[in-house]
Scaffold this active site. Structure first.
Site: not given
Length: 368
Positions: A237, A268, A224, A241, A232
């Site tokens: 964002h 994530e 993770d 990504d 973010n």
């Protein structure tokens, strides 16, 4: 140079109908498809959609689920019940992402289901694949009818018959390829291009049964991104990504064996299935991934543990048992990941407290 998508006769532009009661979604999808050379019509309700489809059937429908008066499921069902419109492919685009939502969509006749927020490349890929499939189906049907007519009238010479048979095989192969591409899309995460959750679930179940028969170890790693929400919020964002794509590529490059699988488990979080792998070797794999992510040096302005993006790992390893479920292996790895987070993040934790029905791993620890 702009590409104009025309029908199989090379005349009219390929027409796509978008049905969504949210103007922002209509405008975004309309601009996206218009810029790609499609003719786009947009309506805001299910009743308007059915009227438009009856008057001038489109080549494909992009359909929202939640709409007032008549939801997308009912619209799709009515489209499929009408023989004149039944073959029009319907793709749902919805924020509903539960399994039962998707099952219901396919049960009323949808050919695909895209969840919001969607990826532009994924929408275009799925639209183009289904339009190609529709064209190939029409071409195959037309050729089959022509071939049957020629045979029944006994007007076709042997050379023409052989040529038509070869052409038919070509179309069938192209159709099979299109179907295979759709199946690949259904098993691939649109953002990171690694396996998706569906592919992970199927692969884990398959490896569990196989290794239960062979009595060999199966290892699961869950990892993770630490403080990803903060990342973010701080970087945006789009940067988030791109961060996930870079991490996915790093994990994929670390796995050397064809049987190993990396999947985006959710958000994530990534999952790695490592068949025939002992816990000690899985730790080495996790350390190599950890080092690879460190080399990326992705700056994280809101992390409490490092100026760069880091990962936490949870590992569980066992010899599967016939009749048992792999779900507890997921739970064990998840528990190890939870401990890694609780102990300060940016670390690897191996779960040693296994399920009561688990078979301990006692095979010699030799490199995999």
């Amino acid at each position: 140079m702009e590409v104009m998508h025309r029908d199989e006769f090379g005349g009219n532009l390929v027409n796509i109908l978008i049905v969504d009661d949210t103007p922002v979604n209509l405008r975004l999808l309309s601009e996206l498809l218009t810029n790609k050379g499609y003719e786009v019509r947009a309506v805001t309700s299910g009743s308007m959609a059915l009227t438009v489809i009856k008057a001038a059937p489109p080549e494909l429908v992009l359909l929202d689920v939640r709409m007032p008066e008549m939801d997308g499921y009912e619209v799709c069902q009515q489209i499929k019940q009408d023989p004149e419109t039944a073959e029009i492919p319907v793709i749902f685009i919805s924020a509903l992402d539960e399994v039962w939502d998707k099952i219901r969509a396919f049960s009323v006749g949808a050919v695909d289901y895209i969840t919001k927020p969607f990826q532009v490349v994924e929408v275009l890929a799925r639209v183009e694949a289904h339009l190609a499939l529709r064209r190939l189906q029409r071409e195959l049907r037309s050729q089959n009818l022509a071939l049957q007519q020629e045979i029944s009238e006994r007007k076709q010479v042997e050379s023409l018959l052989q040529r038509e048979i070869r052409e038919r095989k070509r179309v069938e192969m192209a159709l099979q390829q299109a179907v295979q591409e759709l199946q690949n899309l259904a098993r691939q995460d649109g953002l990171t291009q690694v396996a998706n959750r569906r592919c992970f679930d199927e692969s884990l179940e398959q490896e569990w049964r196989r290794l239960a028969r062979e009595q060999m170890p199966l290892t699961l790693i869950l990892c993770d991104v630490d403080f990803f929400k903060r990342y973010n919020d701080a970087c945006g964002h789009q940067a988030g990504d791109e961060c996930l794509r870079m991490i996915a590529n790093t994990i994929q490059a670390t796995l050397k064996r064809p049987a190993d699988l990396v999947a985006r488990y959710g958000g994530e979080e990534f999952a790695l299935i490592l068949p025939n792998t002992l816990a000690s070797n899985a730790v080495l794999v996790a350390e190599e991934i950890q080092a690879g992510v460190q080399r990326l040096k992705i700056e994280h302005p809101a992390s409490d543990v490092s100026p760069y993006v880091t990962l936490s790992f949870g590992i569980a390893c066992v010899i599967p048992t016939v009749g048992a479920s792999p779900n507890w292996l997921i739970a064990a790895a998840d528990q190890a990941l939870y401990r890694a987070k609780a102990e300060g993040r940016d670390r690897i934790v191996l779960e040693t407290e296994l399920h009561p029905n688990a078979t301990p791993v006692t095979v010699p620890e030799t490199p995999c």
